[in-house]
Design a protein around this motif. Structure first.
Motif, PDB file in Angstrom:
ATOM      1  N   VAL A 247     -27.209  26.377  -3.992  1.00  0.00           N
ATOM      2  CA  VAL A 247     -26.521  27.115  -3.022  1.00  0.00           C
ATOM      3  C   VAL A 247     -25.849  28.412  -4.062  1.00  0.00           C
ATOM      4  CG1 VAL A 247     -24.290  28.278  -1.654  1.00  0.00           C
ATOM      5  CG2 VAL A 247     -26.029  26.220  -1.376  1.00  0.00           C
ATOM      6  N   ILE A 248     -26.366  29.987  -4.094  1.00  0.00           N
ATOM      7  CA  ILE A 248     -26.138  30.700  -5.267  1.00  0.00           C
ATOM      8  C   ILE A 248     -25.535  31.987  -4.713  1.00  0.00           C
ATOM      9  CG2 ILE A 248     -28.269  30.539  -7.018  1.00  0.00           C
ATOM     10  CD1 ILE A 248     -29.332  32.877  -5.582  1.00  0.00           C
ATOM     11  N   ALA A 249     -24.286  32.322  -5.586  1.00  0.00           N
ATOM     12  CA  ALA A 249     -23.071  33.167  -5.544  1.00  0.00           C
ATOM     13  C   ALA A 249     -23.113  34.007  -6.353  1.00  0.00           C
ATOM     14  CB  ALA A 249     -22.334  33.145  -4.755  1.00  0.00           C
ATOM     15  N   PRO A 250     -22.564  35.187  -5.948  1.00  0.00           N
ATOM     16  CA  PRO A 250     -22.491  36.208  -7.694  1.00  0.00           C
ATOM     17  C   PRO A 250     -21.180  35.396  -7.749  1.00  0.00           C
ATOM     18  CG  PRO A 250     -21.642  37.715  -5.534  1.00  0.00           C
ATOM     19  CD  PRO A 250     -22.421  36.405  -4.847  1.00  0.00           C
ATOM     20  N   PRO A 251     -21.192  35.616  -9.476  1.00  0.00           N
ATOM     21  CA  PRO A 251     -19.197  34.935 -10.570  1.00  0.00           C
ATOM     22  C   PRO A 251     -18.572  35.740  -9.650  1.00  0.00           C
ATOM     23  CG  PRO A 251     -21.713  36.503 -12.091  1.00  0.00           C
ATOM     24  CD  PRO A 251     -21.317  36.584 -10.859  1.00  0.00           C
ATOM     25  N   ASN A 252     -17.894  36.634  -9.229  1.00  0.00           N
ATOM     26  CA  ASN A 252     -16.753  36.863  -8.474  1.00  0.00           C
ATOM     27  C   ASN A 252     -16.902  36.612  -7.588  1.00  0.00           C
ATOM     28  OD1 ASN A 252     -18.974  38.287  -7.575  1.00  0.00           O
ATOM     29  ND2 ASN A 252     -17.685  40.597  -7.955  1.00  0.00           N
TER      30      ASN A 252
ATOM     31  N   GLU B 155     -27.989  32.042 -17.046  1.00  0.00           N
ATOM     32  CA  GLU B 155     -27.551  32.608 -18.756  1.00  0.00           C
ATOM     33  C   GLU B 155     -27.460  33.858 -18.480  1.00  0.00           C
ATOM     34  OE1 GLU B 155     -31.197  32.340 -20.835  1.00  0.00           O
ATOM     35  OE2 GLU B 155     -31.628  30.183 -20.457  1.00  0.00           O
ATOM     36  N   ALA B 156     -27.913  34.910 -18.224  1.00  0.00           N
ATOM     37  CA  ALA B 156     -27.016  35.876 -18.484  1.00  0.00           C
ATOM     38  C   ALA B 156     -25.811  36.650 -16.987  1.00  0.00           C
ATOM     39  CB  ALA B 156     -28.092  37.187 -17.352  1.00  0.00           C
ATOM     40  N   ASN B 157     -25.404  35.192 -16.352  1.00  0.00           N
ATOM     41  CA  ASN B 157     -23.980  34.851 -15.613  1.00  0.00           C
ATOM     42  C   ASN B 157     -24.139  36.123 -14.522  1.00  0.00           C
ATOM     43  OD1 ASN B 157     -21.502  34.067 -15.012  1.00  0.00           O
ATOM     44  ND2 ASN B 157     -20.012  35.956 -16.480  1.00  0.00           N
ATOM     45  N   LYS B 158     -25.298  36.016 -14.082  1.00  0.00           N
ATOM     46  CA  LYS B 158     -25.764  37.582 -12.754  1.00  0.00           C
ATOM     47  C   LYS B 158     -25.311  36.143 -11.551  1.00  0.00           C
ATOM     48  CE  LYS B 158     -28.256  40.784 -15.505  1.00  0.00           C
ATOM     49  NZ  LYS B 158     -29.435  41.202 -15.096  1.00  0.00           N
ATOM     50  N   LEU B 159     -25.259  35.370 -11.281  1.00  0.00           N
ATOM     51  CA  LEU B 159     -25.630  34.430 -10.730  1.00  0.00           C
ATOM     52  C   LEU B 159     -24.606  33.242 -11.184  1.00  0.00           C
ATOM     53  CD1 LEU B 159     -29.129  34.526  -8.924  1.00  0.00           C
ATOM     54  CD2 LEU B 159     -26.845  35.961  -7.751  1.00  0.00           C
ATOM     55  N   VAL B 160     -24.181  31.962  -9.928  1.00  0.00           N
ATOM     56  CA  VAL B 160     -23.906  30.959 -10.392  1.00  0.00           C
ATOM     57  C   VAL B 160     -23.993  29.868  -9.270  1.00  0.00           C
ATOM     58  CG1 VAL B 160     -21.348  31.370 -11.151  1.00  0.00           C
ATOM     59  CG2 VAL B 160     -21.306  31.405  -9.385  1.00  0.00           C
ATOM     60  N   VAL B 161     -24.394  28.798  -9.698  1.00  0.00           N
ATOM     61  CA  VAL B 161     -24.497  27.964  -8.615  1.00  0.00           C
ATOM     62  C   VAL B 161     -23.694  27.600  -8.264  1.00  0.00           C
ATOM     63  CG1 VAL B 161     -25.794  25.430  -8.128  1.00  0.00           C
ATOM     64  CG2 VAL B 161     -26.543  27.067  -9.339  1.00  0.00           C
ATOM     65  N   LEU B 162     -23.427  27.227  -6.842  1.00  0.00           N
ATOM     66  CA  LEU B 162     -21.683  26.756  -6.023  1.00  0.00           C
ATOM     67  C   LEU B 162     -22.160  24.887  -6.169  1.00  0.00           C
ATOM     68  CD1 LEU B 162     -20.935  28.847  -3.389  1.00  0.00           C
ATOM     69  CD2 LEU B 162     -19.977  29.640  -5.497  1.00  0.00           C
ATOM     70  N   ASP B 163     -21.072  24.700  -6.234  1.00  0.00           N
ATOM     71  CA  ASP B 163     -20.661  23.254  -6.428  1.00  0.00           C
ATOM     72  C   ASP B 163     -20.468  22.724  -4.638  1.00  0.00           C
ATOM     73  OD1 ASP B 163     -19.896  20.399  -6.992  1.00  0.00           O
ATOM     74  OD2 ASP B 163     -18.023  20.909  -8.376  1.00  0.00           O
ATOM     75  N   VAL B 164     -21.513  22.632  -3.876  1.00  0.00           N
ATOM     76  CA  VAL B 164     -21.151  22.062  -2.500  1.00  0.00           C
ATOM     77  C   VAL B 164     -21.445  20.902  -2.822  1.00  0.00           C
ATOM     78  CG1 VAL B 164     -21.969  22.687  -0.608  1.00  0.00           C
ATOM     79  CG2 VAL B 164     -22.204  24.260  -1.938  1.00  0.00           C
ATOM     80  N   GLU B 165     -20.403  20.040  -1.977  1.00  0.00           N
ATOM     81  CA  GLU B 165     -21.173  19.149  -1.271  1.00  0.00           C
ATOM     82  C   GLU B 165     -21.860  18.463  -1.195  1.00  0.00           C
ATOM     83  OE1 GLU B 165     -17.754  17.176   0.572  1.00  0.00           O
ATOM     84  OE2 GLU B 165     -16.294  16.871  -0.814  1.00  0.00           O
ATOM     85  N   ASN B 166     -22.998  17.164  -1.586  1.00  0.00           N
ATOM     86  CA  ASN B 166     -24.075  16.833  -0.734  1.00  0.00           C
ATOM     87  C   ASN B 166     -25.283  17.492  -1.651  1.00  0.00           C
ATOM     88  OD1 ASN B 166     -22.923  14.713   1.321  1.00  0.00           O
ATOM     89  ND2 ASN B 166     -22.343  15.743   1.994  1.00  0.00           N
ATOM     90  N   MET B 167     -25.125  18.193  -2.298  1.00  0.00           N
ATOM     91  CA  MET B 167     -25.848  19.140  -2.515  1.00  0.00           C
ATOM     92  C   MET B 167     -26.450  19.333  -3.529  1.00  0.00           C
ATOM     93  SD  MET B 167     -26.128  22.858  -0.313  1.00  0.00           S
ATOM     94  CE  MET B 167     -27.653  23.220  -0.528  1.00  0.00           C
ATOM     95  N   PRO B 168     -27.490  19.867  -4.634  1.00  0.00           N
ATOM     96  CA  PRO B 168     -28.836  19.709  -3.924  1.00  0.00           C
ATOM     97  C   PRO B 168     -29.234  19.603  -3.330  1.00  0.00           C
ATOM     98  CG  PRO B 168     -29.566  19.344  -6.355  1.00  0.00           C
ATOM     99  CD  PRO B 168     -27.363  18.906  -6.161  1.00  0.00           C
ATOM    100  N   ILE B 169     -30.283  20.159  -2.669  1.00  0.00           N
ATOM    101  CA  ILE B 169     -31.063  19.709  -1.984  1.00  0.00           C
ATOM    102  C   ILE B 169     -32.080  18.989  -2.367  1.00  0.00           C
ATOM    103  CG2 ILE B 169     -32.999  19.714   0.070  1.00  0.00           C
ATOM    104  CD1 ILE B 169     -30.713  22.464   1.043  1.00  0.00           C
ATOM    105  N   ILE B 170     -32.150  18.211  -2.834  1.00  0.00           N
ATOM    106  CA  ILE B 170     -33.728  17.861  -3.817  1.00  0.00           C
ATOM    107  C   ILE B 170     -35.389  17.791  -2.811  1.00  0.00           C
ATOM    108  CG2 ILE B 170     -34.462  15.861  -5.502  1.00  0.00           C
ATOM    109  CD1 ILE B 170     -32.126  17.543  -6.680  1.00  0.00           C
TER     110      ILE B 170
END
Length: 311
Positions: free
Chosen positions: A168-173, A251-266
């Motif tokens: 799950v991705i989100a903007p840094p803010n 790397e460019a800090n344009k997106l972040v990965v959210l720390d969601v339980e039971n994820m990532p979906i492998i």
């Protein structure tokens, strides 16, 4: 007119020597056998190829013409032999690869590395969706395919390449960007951008959330990961994409990965080919190269997930 290479080779030997006897010695055949093959050739063509004046043998006009054709045919056969020898030695050949659009984020660089090792090999890369990829496999339009879940409807052989985590991705803010262990149910309160129905990524997402009894609030469906990333970076909503597609954005800090339980979906990436496909030496070499290379890829590509969450 029916001609054989054997007849043409025998004729050419006689024409080169202007002697049935010397030609039979070079060919390790009896003179009657050589004469018979030439007579059959003359019958097939319908014109005499030699004329005997006293003890001397001469080419007729038709014979002189046939000598030229024989020389050109010999050059073509030699070229074919050289080409096939080169293909067996991996110095040339053609390689047709079809990859799922998401897999292109790592497949293109691997193909480039392989190309640098085999500069004379002609590479063809088709980046497409799952439906077209299956068509390529079915219609023998590719040697190998890189894709997600192998198709059950086709008789294929598949080899696991590497893990393909969906995150799950989100903007840094985004308000969730700093939270740890976000409950999966929290996603039901957020709008999500996902791939279109029928894509391998979408199917995996639906199976995962159905398993957990959760319905997503799908804000939009998009046919490319690039579009999803841009929508999320612009603040439209959250998104779910393959981790392999967002290395530059992380790397460019344009997106972040959210720390969601039971994820990532492998999920997994597979190297696939039709079971009846006879892989060429160059295709087998690429298969071996690919399996060796993915073992050496960076930890972020090989899903050391704890290192990239909230990076």
């Amino acid at each position: 007119m029916h001609l054989t290479l054997r007849q043409l080779n025998i004729f050419y030997a006689v024409a080169s020597q202007l002697s049935y006897t010397r030609a039979s010695e070079i060919l390790h055949l009896t003179q009657p056998a050589v004469s018979m093959q030439v007579r059959q050739l003359e019958e097939n063509i319908g014109l005499p190829l030699f004329e005997q004046l006293g003890k001397s043998l001469f080419l007729t006009t038709a014979g002189e013409e046939l000598v030229g054709y024989c020389e050109r045919i010999n050059h073509i056969v030699d070229d074919a032999e050289n080409t096939f020898n080169s293909m067996k030695s991996l110095s040339c050949g053609k390689l047709k690869i079809t990859v799922a659009s998401t897999a292109n984020y790592f497949a293109a660089s691997l193909l480039s590395a392989f190309s640098h090792q085999h500069k004379s090999v002609q590479l063809s890369l088709n980046v497409t969706n799952r439906d077209n990829l299956l068509k390529d496999l079915k219609n023998n339009h590719c040697d190998l395919a890189i894709m997600g879940k192998p198709p059950l409807e086709l008789d294929v052989e598949s080899t696991v390449l590497m893990e393909n985590p969906l995150v799950v991705i989100a903007p840094p803010n985004h308000p969730l960007s700093k939270q740890k262990s976000i409950p999966l149910t929290t996603l039901t309160q957020e709008s999500i951008v996902v791939r279109e129905k029928g894509s391998g990524t979408r199917s995996a997402i639906e199976r995962f959330f159905d398993l957990h009894g959760i319905s997503l609030n799908v804000a939009a469906e998009m046919s490319a990961s690039e579009a999803i990333k841009q929508a999320v970076a612009a603040g439209l909503s959250l998104g779910i994409v393959s981790l392999h597609t967002i290395q530059l954005e992380l790397e460019a800090n344009k997106l972040v990965v959210l720390d969601v339980e039971n994820m990532p979906i492998i999920r997994h990436w597979y190297l696939v080919h039709h079971r009846e496909k006879r892989l060429s030496p160059i295709a087998l070499a690429f298969q071996k190269f690919l399996l060796n290379q993915v073992q050496d890829m960076s930890p972020t590509t090989q899903v050391s997930f704890s290192n990239i969450v909230n990076s």
